[in-house]
Design a protein around this motif. Structure first.
Motif, mmCIF file in Angstrom:
data_model
loop_
_atom_site.group_PDB
_atom_site.id
_atom_site.type_symbol
_atom_site.label_atom_id
_atom_site.label_comp_id
_atom_site.label_asym_id
_atom_site.label_seq_id
_atom_site.Cartn_x
_atom_site.Cartn_y
_atom_site.Cartn_z
ATOM 1 N N MET A 18 0.878 -1.190 0.000
ATOM 2 C CA MET A 18 0.000 0.000 0.000
ATOM 3 C C MET A 18 0.906 1.228 0.000
ATOM 4 N N VAL B 10 -8.442 -2.992 1.422
ATOM 5 C CA VAL B 10 -8.275 -2.008 2.499
ATOM 6 C C VAL B 10 -8.450 -2.695 3.851
ATOM 7 N N TYR C 112 -5.425 9.946 -2.681
ATOM 8 C CA TYR C 112 -5.886 8.686 -2.092
ATOM 9 C C TYR C 112 -4.875 8.164 -1.071
ATOM 10 N N VAL D 267 -10.615 3.132 7.426
ATOM 11 C CA VAL D 267 -9.289 3.015 8.060
ATOM 12 C C VAL D 267 -9.261 3.874 9.328
ATOM 13 N N ASN E 126 -13.223 4.257 1.848
ATOM 14 C CA ASN E 126 -12.032 3.520 2.292
ATOM 15 C C ASN E 126 -11.305 4.276 3.410
ATOM 16 N N MET E 127 -11.173 5.571 3.230
ATOM 17 C CA MET E 127 -10.432 6.368 4.221
ATOM 18 C C MET E 127 -11.165 6.401 5.558
ATOM 19 N N ASN F 53 -1.658 4.027 0.946
ATOM 20 C CA ASN F 53 -2.454 4.234 -0.277
ATOM 21 C C ASN F 53 -3.718 3.383 -0.201
ATOM 22 N N VAL F 54 -4.874 4.039 -0.212
ATOM 23 C CA VAL F 54 -6.139 3.292 -0.115
ATOM 24 C C VAL F 54 -6.904 3.231 -1.444
#
Ligand SMILES: Cc1ncc(COP(=O)(O)O)c(C=O)c1O
Length: 392
Positions: free
Chosen positions: A36, A377, A324, A304, A300-301, A369-370
């Motif tokens: 990632m 992820v 991203y 996380v 995705n963010m 990096n997502v």
């Protein structure tokens, strides 16, 4: 509507991100590590780009080529639609990448020994490129509070005034994900003009901005634009880095002539026919795809950030305004970068970018990096948690 969930196998496809792990991270178990790190995406091309490429390839003749008027029109329309900036066809100079563009601009408009200013932390080629060309790299540190960056303009102007020839500006900011405000961009552009400094404005992440934030091109706000070289590309936005496509926007005719001359001297060939085909298809048909991509990236963010907040409370995940890339702050854990990287690679089996790669200001941060399917992820987050639990 578009597919951001299929997991594509990229191992053994000559992918830098997936196939260079042993070399870059000095390990022997690269095939077990989830990468990632490199800023490309694990999503496949949308059909409107794939179809355009296939059509161009089928029965095609691949002699020397150049990006023609329709390609330029697609750039002009995209920059107008997405960034509210009117540009002219003559202002466009095509290159194989943004970093090659930056390198050409430095080589053309500065001399060995000249002082080139960058802000820190920043994407490593901002420092390496001028340094490799024997320019003196001067860094001013961005002001940071809880992972949010800002510019101390007194410090910036003092730095500019100290015999600087060129400033390389990362807008939006990699690695911090900061979208510089209209006021910031204007002040930077106008201060560069005041101090007779060339402004190399790297705006490669311009399309990857989350609402309500808005990208401001330096060109759209500067009092005068003769000193600005804007570098943009469709490659981050549409995952085309392997096809190599980028352009400079240069309003000053004398500067364009000089850049063309040095590109010729260095035998640069500009963009490939496939890069041009992909760029045109992306810009002509890609608006809805980018909008949907941004939604997926935010999802995705958020995942996380929420998961790490629950499981490793000492780790902060500031929400980027663009890109991203997460810029994860683990300073509160009190772990050295060496120990953190060892745990990530050997316990979690996860490759992230160590913060100091972006300068000393990045110590205590990791870049993740997502731009990958949600399943990837989730896998990455669990690996991160496993790694941190062995060292904290
Ligand atoms: C700020 C920035 N500029 C330039 C690049 C690379 O551009 P190119 O591949 O077109 O040289 C990247 C890639 O991550 C980037 O983040």
């Amino acid at each position: 509507m578009y597919d951001f969930q299929t997991v594509h196998t990229r191992r053994n496809t000559d992918s830098i991100k997936w196939d260079w792990l042993n070399e870059v991270y000095s390990v022997k178990h690269g095939e077990e590590i989830l990468p990632m790190w490199v800023a490309d995406m694990d999503f496949a091309l949308p059909a409107f780009i794939e179809d355009a490429l296939v059509e161009r390839i089928r029965g095609g003749v691949f002699g020397y080529s150049f990006p023609g008027d329709t390609a330029s029109q697609s750039v002009i329309d995209w920059v107008a639609k997405r960034h509210g900036t009117t540009i002219e066809k003559d202002w466009l100079l095509y290159e194989s990448g943004v970093i090659p563009s930056m390198s050409l601009a430095i080589e053309t408009f500065t001399e060995p020994g000249d002082r080139v200013l960058v802000h820190g932390p920043v994407y490593p080629p901002f420092r390496n490129t001028p340094a490799n060309l024997k320019r003196e790299v001067v860094t001013f540190s961005l002001t940071e509070f809880s992972g949010e960056y800002s510019i101390d303009f007194d410090k910036f102007e003092a730095a500019l005034a100290d015999s600087i020839s060129a400033f390389i500006f990362c807008n939006p900011h990699n690695p911090g994900g900061k979208v510089w405000s209209r006021e910031d961009v204007k002040r930077i552009a106008d201060l560069c003009a005041k101090h007779n400094v060339l402004l190399i404005s790297d705006e490669i992440h311009a399309d990857l901005v989350f609402a309500p934030h808005k990208h401001t091109t330096a060109l759209s706000v500067a009092e005068s634009t003769d000193h600005i070289i804007t570098c943009m590309a469709p490659t981050k936005t549409f995952n085309l880095a392997g096809l190599q496509a980028a352009y400079m926007i240069v309003t000053d005719a004398t500067k364009r002539a000089k850049l063309k001359e040095s590109a010729m001297n260095a035998a640069h060939m500009g963009m490939t026919v496939l890069g041009t085909t992909a760029m045109r298809a992306a810009y002509e048909h890609g608006e809805a795809w980018v909008d949907e991509l941004l939604g997926q990236l935010q999802h995705n963010m958020n995942y996380v950030a929420d998961r790490l907040h629950e499981e490793v409370p000492g780790v902060l995940v500031p929400m980027p305004e663009a890109t991203y890339l997460l810029w994860i702050d683990y300073r509160k854990l009190g772990i050295t970068e060496k120990d953190m990287m060892h745990a990530l690679l050997h316990e979690g089996k996860l490759a992230l970018e160590p913060g100091t790669k972006y300068g000393p200001e990045g110590d205590g941060f990791l870049r993740m990096n997502v731009a990958c399917p949600f399943e990837t992820v989730k896998d990455g987050v669990e690996r991160f948690i496993t790694a941190v639990n062995t060292v904290k």
